[in-house]
Design a protein around this motif. Structure first.
Motif, PDB file in Angstrom:
ATOM      1  N   LEU A 120       5.977   0.752   8.551  1.00 14.39           N
ATOM      2  CA  LEU A 120       6.048   1.560   9.770  1.00 14.39           C
ATOM      3  C   LEU A 120       7.387   2.286   9.846  1.00 14.39           C
ATOM      4  O   LEU A 120       8.434   1.718   9.495  1.00 14.39           O
ATOM      5  N   ILE A 121       7.363   3.503  10.346  1.00 13.79           N
ATOM      6  CA  ILE A 121       8.569   4.333  10.455  1.00 13.79           C
ATOM      7  C   ILE A 121       8.728   4.825  11.894  1.00 13.79           C
ATOM      8  O   ILE A 121       7.817   5.452  12.448  1.00 13.79           O
ATOM      9  N   GLN A 122       9.892   4.553  12.461  1.00 16.31           N
ATOM     10  CA  GLN A 122      10.209   5.040  13.802  1.00 16.31           C
ATOM     11  C   GLN A 122      10.809   6.440  13.707  1.00 16.31           C
ATOM     12  O   GLN A 122      11.926   6.624  13.209  1.00 16.31           O
ATOM     13  N   LEU A 123      10.073   7.429  14.167  1.00 19.19           N
ATOM     14  CA  LEU A 123      10.591   8.794  14.205  1.00 19.19           C
ATOM     15  C   LEU A 123      11.549   8.959  15.373  1.00 19.19           C
ATOM     16  O   LEU A 123      11.428   8.275  16.394  1.00 19.19           O
ATOM     17  N   MET A 124      12.483   9.882  15.216  1.00 24.35           N
ATOM     18  CA  MET A 124      13.422  10.163  16.301  1.00 24.35           C
ATOM     19  C   MET A 124      14.003  11.556  16.148  1.00 24.35           C
ATOM     20  O   MET A 124      14.045  12.109  15.048  1.00 24.35           O
ATOM     21  N   ALA A 125      14.418  12.109  17.261  1.00 28.79           N
ATOM     22  CA  ALA A 125      15.048  13.431  17.286  1.00 28.79           C
ATOM     23  C   ALA A 125      16.469  13.292  17.798  1.00 28.79           C
ATOM     24  O   ALA A 125      16.867  12.244  18.316  1.00 28.79           O
ATOM     25  N   SER A 126      17.239  14.347  17.678  1.00 31.67           N
ATOM     26  CA  SER A 126      18.632  14.294  18.103  1.00 31.67           C
ATOM     27  C   SER A 126      18.782  14.378  19.614  1.00 31.67           C
ATOM     28  O   SER A 126      19.859  14.146  20.151  1.00 31.67           O
ATOM     29  N   SER A 127      17.703  14.704  20.315  1.00 34.81           N
ATOM     30  CA  SER A 127      17.728  14.728  21.776  1.00 34.81           C
ATOM     31  C   SER A 127      16.411  14.163  22.291  1.00 34.81           C
ATOM     32  O   SER A 127      15.454  13.979  21.541  1.00 34.81           O
ATOM     33  N   GLY A 128      16.366  13.888  23.588  1.00 33.03           N
ATOM     34  CA  GLY A 128      15.155  13.366  24.183  1.00 33.03           C
ATOM     35  C   GLY A 128      14.947  11.895  23.883  1.00 33.03           C
ATOM     36  O   GLY A 128      15.864  11.188  23.447  1.00 33.03           O
ATOM     37  N   GLY A 129      13.716  11.436  24.109  1.00 33.55           N
ATOM     38  CA  GLY A 129      13.406  10.039  23.884  1.00 33.55           C
ATOM     39  C   GLY A 129      11.915   9.846  23.726  1.00 33.55           C
ATOM     40  O   GLY A 129      11.128  10.795  23.861  1.00 33.55           O
ATOM     41  N   PRO A 130      11.471   8.630  23.418  1.00 32.48           N
ATOM     42  CA  PRO A 130      10.049   8.367  23.204  1.00 32.48           C
ATOM     43  C   PRO A 130       9.215   8.702  24.441  1.00 32.48           C
ATOM     44  O   PRO A 130       9.592   8.374  25.570  1.00 32.48           O
ATOM     45  N   ALA A 131       8.074   9.335  24.200  1.00 33.16           N
ATOM     46  CA  ALA A 131       7.207   9.749  25.310  1.00 33.16           C
ATOM     47  C   ALA A 131       6.651   8.569  26.078  1.00 33.16           C
ATOM     48  O   ALA A 131       6.276   8.706  27.247  1.00 33.16           O
ATOM     49  N   ASP A 132       6.599   7.394  25.437  1.00 32.59           N
ATOM     50  CA  ASP A 132       6.060   6.227  26.126  1.00 32.59           C
ATOM     51  C   ASP A 132       7.105   5.527  26.996  1.00 32.59           C
ATOM     52  O   ASP A 132       6.808   4.525  27.650  1.00 32.59           O
ATOM     53  N   GLY A 133       8.342   6.048  27.002  1.00 30.32           N
ATOM     54  CA  GLY A 133       9.387   5.484  27.849  1.00 30.32           C
ATOM     55  C   GLY A 133       9.883   4.122  27.412  1.00 30.32           C
ATOM     56  O   GLY A 133      10.582   3.432  28.165  1.00 30.32           O
ATOM     57  N   ALA A 134       9.590   3.737  26.172  1.00 26.76           N
ATOM     58  CA  ALA A 134       9.973   2.402  25.701  1.00 26.76           C
ATOM     59  C   ALA A 134      11.449   2.294  25.353  1.00 26.76           C
ATOM     60  O   ALA A 134      11.950   1.196  25.087  1.00 26.76           O
ATOM     61  N   ALA A 135      12.143   3.422  25.324  1.00 24.74           N
ATOM     62  CA  ALA A 135      13.596   3.434  25.127  1.00 24.74           C
ATOM     63  C   ALA A 135      14.169   4.553  25.972  1.00 24.74           C
ATOM     64  O   ALA A 135      13.496   5.556  26.233  1.00 24.74           O
TER      65      ALA A 135
ATOM     66  N   ALA B 126       0.839  -1.198   0.000  1.00 24.45           N
ATOM     67  CA  ALA B 126       0.000   0.000   0.000  1.00 24.45           C
ATOM     68  C   ALA B 126       0.879   1.254   0.000  1.00 24.45           C
ATOM     69  O   ALA B 126       1.972   1.259   0.580  1.00 24.45           O
ATOM     70  N   PRO B 127       0.414   2.340  -0.633  1.00 21.04           N
ATOM     71  CA  PRO B 127       1.188   3.590  -0.664  1.00 21.04           C
ATOM     72  C   PRO B 127       1.035   4.355   0.654  1.00 21.04           C
ATOM     73  O   PRO B 127       0.570   5.490   0.692  1.00 21.04           O
ATOM     74  N   VAL B 128       1.458   3.692   1.729  1.00 20.74           N
ATOM     75  CA  VAL B 128       1.260   4.230   3.073  1.00 20.74           C
ATOM     76  C   VAL B 128       2.484   3.943   3.931  1.00 20.74           C
ATOM     77  O   VAL B 128       3.026   2.833   3.910  1.00 20.74           O
ATOM     78  N   PHE B 129       2.908   4.944   4.680  1.00 21.34           N
ATOM     79  CA  PHE B 129       3.849   4.780   5.789  1.00 21.34           C
ATOM     80  C   PHE B 129       3.141   5.313   7.034  1.00 21.34           C
ATOM     81  O   PHE B 129       2.576   6.405   6.993  1.00 21.34           O
ATOM     82  N   ILE B 130       3.180   4.553   8.121  1.00 21.19           N
ATOM     83  CA  ILE B 130       2.676   5.055   9.404  1.00 21.19           C
ATOM     84  C   ILE B 130       3.884   5.374  10.272  1.00 21.19           C
ATOM     85  O   ILE B 130       4.762   4.534  10.462  1.00 21.19           O
ATOM     86  N   GLN B 131       3.929   6.570  10.812  1.00 21.47           N
ATOM     87  CA  GLN B 131       5.084   7.013  11.591  1.00 21.47           C
ATOM     88  C   GLN B 131       4.671   7.399  13.004  1.00 21.47           C
ATOM     89  O   GLN B 131       3.541   7.824  13.251  1.00 21.47           O
ATOM     90  N   SER B 132       5.624   7.268  13.927  1.00 20.06           N
ATOM     91  CA  SER B 132       5.370   7.661  15.313  1.00 20.06           C
ATOM     92  C   SER B 132       6.685   7.913  16.019  1.00 20.06           C
ATOM     93  O   SER B 132       7.686   7.246  15.745  1.00 20.06           O
ATOM     94  N   PHE B 133       6.666   8.881  16.950  1.00 20.18           N
ATOM     95  CA  PHE B 133       7.820   9.100  17.820  1.00 20.18           C
ATOM     96  C   PHE B 133       7.823   8.103  18.973  1.00 20.18           C
ATOM     97  O   PHE B 133       8.828   7.966  19.659  1.00 20.18           O
ATOM     98  N   GLU B 134       6.696   7.451  19.197  1.00 17.74           N
ATOM     99  CA  GLU B 134       6.628   6.441  20.242  1.00 17.74           C
ATOM    100  C   GLU B 134       7.007   5.079  19.669  1.00 17.74           C
ATOM    101  O   GLU B 134       7.058   4.892  18.445  1.00 17.74           O
ATOM    102  N   VAL B 135       7.253   4.125  20.553  1.00 15.67           N
ATOM    103  CA  VAL B 135       7.723   2.806  20.147  1.00 15.67           C
ATOM    104  C   VAL B 135       6.620   1.754  20.274  1.00 15.67           C
ATOM    105  O   VAL B 135       6.323   1.022  19.317  1.00 15.67           O
ATOM    106  N   ASP B 136       6.015   1.667  21.438  1.00 11.50           N
ATOM    107  CA  ASP B 136       5.019   0.618  21.659  1.00 11.50           C
ATOM    108  C   ASP B 136       3.813   0.785  20.738  1.00 11.50           C
ATOM    109  O   ASP B 136       3.177  -0.202  20.351  1.00 11.50           O
ATOM    110  N   ASN B 137       3.514   2.010  20.381  1.00  9.83           N
ATOM    111  CA  ASN B 137       2.469   2.296  19.397  1.00  9.83           C
ATOM    112  C   ASN B 137       2.759   1.572  18.080  1.00  9.83           C
ATOM    113  O   ASN B 137       1.892   0.901  17.501  1.00  9.83           O
ATOM    114  N   LEU B 138       3.990   1.671  17.620  1.00  8.41           N
ATOM    115  CA  LEU B 138       4.375   1.003  16.376  1.00  8.41           C
ATOM    116  C   LEU B 138       4.400  -0.516  16.543  1.00  8.41           C
ATOM    117  O   LEU B 138       4.017  -1.257  15.633  1.00  8.41           O
TER     118      LEU B 138
END
Length: 327
Positions: free
Chosen positions: A205-220, A182-194
Motif C-alpha cells: 500500500l502507498i500513501q499518496l500526498m501533496a505539498s498542500s491540502g490534506g486527505p479528503a477523508d479528514g483522517a489527518a 504480488a506485482p501490485v501497489f495500491i495507492q490512495s490520497f485518503e488514509v482510512d481507505n488504506l
C-alpha cells in the motif's frame, strides 16, 4: 545532462519506473493503447486510476467525471445524465461513471484530456474504449509487468453505496495477486481507505500526498502533518511507502526521513512539457515544447527515491539507465 550529486544513502528497493496512466504524454490516458506503449517503452508498472460503474465494475479513468476524457457529450442518448455533484467538498458538473453501466461506458470513446498541450496524442481521440481493471490486469500479466492502481474518491463512492475496498481485493485475488510479493501497489490520497485495505490484504500500500491540502477523508489534519517524524511512523504502520508530489523530494530531506521510517518513496509526476517543469529545466519559451525532464528525474534519483511516476516512460527508463551508468 548536468551532473547531480550522487546520493550516499542506499535505496530501500530497486528503482522502478511507473507509467502514469500509461504513456499518457503520447496517447490518451487510461487506454489499452497507452498502457501497451508504456510497456513497450520499458515501464515496470502501469497505473490505472480506478472508479466504479453503476453495476460495480472497476474502470480506469482519471476521475469519475468523464466529461474531459471521453466523447460522452456527443452522445445524445446520454444527454439527460449530465448533472452536478459535490465530491470531496468540490462541485463538479458533467457525466459520472457511477451513473453508467459498463455496457453503456463501452459505447464511449476516450479522448486526450490536455489537447492544447498534447495535440499529437489528441490525434488518437475516438479510437479507444474505456478499459476495465480486468482488461488492465490481463495486459499486465501478458507482458509480465505490474499494476499500480489508485482508488479514486473512495469515501465518496462509499457514501453513495459503492465501497471499493472489498471489491478491489476480490479482483486482485481472482488474478492471483493477493500477497505482498504480488506485482501490485495500491495507492490512495485518503488514509482510512488504506487502513481498511491493510486489514483485508497484504498487497503493498502507498500513501499518496501533496505539498498542500490534506486527505479528503479528514483522517489527518494535512499532508504536511503526515511528513513529520511522527506522521511518517504512523504511515509506516499501514503502508509500504509514500507517493509525494515531485516538488517534495527535491532536496532529499523527505526521502531520508521516509527511509528512516522504513517507507519507500515514489514521487509523481514527471512530464516532459515545459508547462509542467521548473523554469530551470525549460527549453525555449513554448509551454508545449519538451524541456529537460531527464534532468529533473536525475535530481530525484540522486535524492534517493525508490521509483517515480512519469507520463513519458521511455524518458524515465533512459534516465534510470543514465543514473546507473554514472553510479
Amino acid at each position: 545532462m548536468a551532473k547531480q550529486p550522487i546520493v550516499k544513502q542506499p535505496r530501500l528497493s530497486p528503482l522502478i519506473v511507473i507509467a502514469h496512466r500509461g504513456a499518457s504524454g503520447l496517447r490518451p490516458e487510461h487506454t489499452i493503447a497507452g498502457y501497451t506503449l508504456a510497456i513497450e517503452q520499458g515501464a515496470d508498472f502501469i497505473e490505472p486510476d480506478l472508479v466504479l460503474t453503476k453495476d460495480n465494475v472497476f474502470v480506469a479513468r482519471h476521475e469519475n467525471n468523464i466529461t474531459e476524457t471521453t466523447d460522452v457529450a456527443r452522445h445524445a442518448e446520454f444527454a439527460d445524465r449530465k448533472t452536478s455533484k459535490t465530491i470531496d467538498g468540490e462541485k463538479h458538473t458533467g457525466w459520472f461513471t457511477e451513473d453508467f453501466t459498463l455496457a453503456e461506458l463501452k459505447t464511449l470513446r476516450a479522448k486526450e484530456r490536455l489537447p492544447l498541450l498534447r495535440p499529437d496524442s489528441a490525434k488518437y481521440d475516438g479510437q479507444f474504449t474505456v478499459p476495465t481493471l480486468d482488461e488492465v490486469i490481463a495486459l499486465a500479466k501478458k507482458h509480465k509487468v505490474g499494476i499500480y492502481p489508485e482508488t479514486k474518491h473512495p469515501s465518496y463512492f462509499a457514501s453513495i453505496g459503492h465501497p471499493m475496498e472489498a471489491r478491489l481485493v476480490t479482483e486482485l485475488k481472482k488474478a492471483g495477486w493477493d500477497n505482498a510479493d504480488a506485482p501490485v501497489f495500491i495507492q490512495s490520497f485518503e488514509v482510512d481507505n488504506l487502513k481498511r485495505l491493510k486489514g483485508m490484504t497484504t498487497v503493498k500500500l502507498i500513501q499518496l500526498m501533496a505539498s498542500s491540502g490534506g486527505p479528503a477523508d479528514g483522517a489527518a489534519a494535512s499532508y504536511q502533518a503526515m511528513i513529520t517524524p511522527a506522521g511518517l511512523q504512523a504511515i509506516a504502520a499501514y503502508a509500504y511507502g509514500i507517493g509525494p508530489s515531485k516538488d517534495m523530494v527535491v532536496d532529499g530531506t523527505l526521502v531520508s526521513a521516509a527511509h528512516g521510517a522504513g517507507l519507500r518513496v515514489h514521487p509523481w509526476t514527471f512530464r516532459a512539457e515545459n508547462y509542467f517543469l521548473p523554469a530551470k529545466y525549460w527549453s525555449g519559451i513554448n509551454p508545449r515544447a519538451h524541456g529537460r525532464v531527464e534532468e529533473e528525474i536525475a535530481q530525484a534519483i540522486n535524492a534517493g527515491v525508490d521509483g517515480y511516476f512519469t507520463d513519458f516512460p521511455a524518458i524515465g527508463v533512459a534516465a534510470r539507465a543514465a543514473a546507473a551508468k554514472e553510479q
